[in-house]
Design a protein around this motif. Structure first.
Motif, PDB file in Angstrom:
ATOM      1  N   ASP A  25      -1.316   8.135  -0.139  1.00  0.00           N
ATOM      2  CA  ASP A  25      -0.354   7.752  -1.174  1.00  0.00           C
ATOM      3  C   ASP A  25       0.330   6.433  -0.843  1.00  0.00           C
ATOM      4  O   ASP A  25       0.534   5.595  -1.719  1.00  0.00           O
ATOM      5  CB  ASP A  25       0.671   8.855  -1.407  1.00  0.00           C
ATOM      6  N   ILE A  26       0.644   6.210   0.428  1.00  0.00           N
ATOM      7  CA  ILE A  26       1.285   4.957   0.831  1.00  0.00           C
ATOM      8  C   ILE A  26       0.299   3.800   0.690  1.00  0.00           C
ATOM      9  O   ILE A  26       0.657   2.722   0.209  1.00  0.00           O
ATOM     10  CB  ILE A  26       1.824   5.044   2.275  1.00  0.00           C
ATOM     11  N   ALA A  46      -2.268   3.664  -1.367  1.00  0.00           N
ATOM     12  CA  ALA A  46      -2.449   3.431  -2.798  1.00  0.00           C
ATOM     13  C   ALA A  46      -1.249   2.676  -3.377  1.00  0.00           C
ATOM     14  O   ALA A  46      -1.419   1.769  -4.205  1.00  0.00           O
ATOM     15  CB  ALA A  46      -2.651   4.756  -3.528  1.00  0.00           C
ATOM     16  N   GLU A  47      -0.052   3.037  -2.930  1.00  0.00           N
ATOM     17  CA  GLU A  47       1.152   2.343  -3.396  1.00  0.00           C
ATOM     18  C   GLU A  47       1.117   0.869  -3.009  1.00  0.00           C
ATOM     19  O   GLU A  47       1.463  -0.008  -3.807  1.00  0.00           O
ATOM     20  CB  GLU A  47       2.385   3.019  -2.810  1.00  0.00           C
ATOM     21  N   PHE A  48       0.686   0.591  -1.787  1.00  0.00           N
ATOM     22  CA  PHE A  48       0.570  -0.796  -1.337  1.00  0.00           C
ATOM     23  C   PHE A  48      -0.405  -1.565  -2.220  1.00  0.00           C
ATOM     24  O   PHE A  48      -0.102  -2.652  -2.699  1.00  0.00           O
ATOM     25  CB  PHE A  48       0.104  -0.848   0.124  1.00  0.00           C
ATOM     26  N   GLN A  94      -1.424  -0.870  -5.209  1.00  0.00           N
ATOM     27  CA  GLN A  94      -0.891  -0.970  -6.563  1.00  0.00           C
ATOM     28  C   GLN A  94       0.116  -2.110  -6.660  1.00  0.00           C
ATOM     29  O   GLN A  94       0.116  -2.880  -7.608  1.00  0.00           O
ATOM     30  CB  GLN A  94      -0.240   0.354  -6.987  1.00  0.00           C
ATOM     31  N   GLN A  95       0.960  -2.197  -5.658  1.00  0.00           N
ATOM     32  CA  GLN A  95       2.016  -3.213  -5.664  1.00  0.00           C
ATOM     33  C   GLN A  95       1.470  -4.628  -5.468  1.00  0.00           C
ATOM     34  O   GLN A  95       1.939  -5.568  -6.091  1.00  0.00           O
ATOM     35  CB  GLN A  95       3.032  -2.897  -4.558  1.00  0.00           C
ATOM     36  N   GLY A 111      -3.099  -4.528 -10.088  1.00  0.00           N
ATOM     37  CA  GLY A 111      -1.763  -3.966 -10.273  1.00  0.00           C
ATOM     38  C   GLY A 111      -0.820  -4.952 -10.945  1.00  0.00           C
ATOM     39  O   GLY A 111      -0.047  -4.590 -11.823  1.00  0.00           O
TER      40      GLY A 111
END
Length: 87
Positions: free
Chosen positions: A54-55, A57-59, A61-62, A67
């Motif tokens: 999740d971390i 993927a968040e990176f 995405q950001q 993204g």
């Protein structure tokens, strides 16, 4: 807090800091930024291996171009929706 750039490096690139050797400072700052990027890549691999998807993927995405484009499309859609509502 240090990201890709230190506080002093940010000040330099913003034109707020004038070192004695600007060219040397720039070269060194660019080198350090590249090293930090390499470290980020290694950290992301470690997080993936540790199951912290999740971390990771968040990176992505950001900071990924996709993204960024998705956020821009959503922002533009909101503007269109707002202008349609006001008519």
């Amino acid at each position: 807090m240090t990201g890709l750039l230190s506080k002093g490096e940010r000040e330099f690139f913003n034109g707020e800091k004038e070192p004695d050797d600007p060219d040397g400072y720039r070269r060194n700052a660019r080198y350090r930024a590249r090293k930090r990027i390499e470290q980020i890549e290694q950290d992301l691999e470690l997080l993936e291996e540790a199951g912290e998807d999740d971390i990771v993927a968040e990176f992505h995405q950001q900071f990924s171009r996709v993204g960024q484009l998705e956020r821009e499309v959503n922002r533009l859609r909101e503007q269109v929706d707002e202008s349609s509502d006001s008519e």
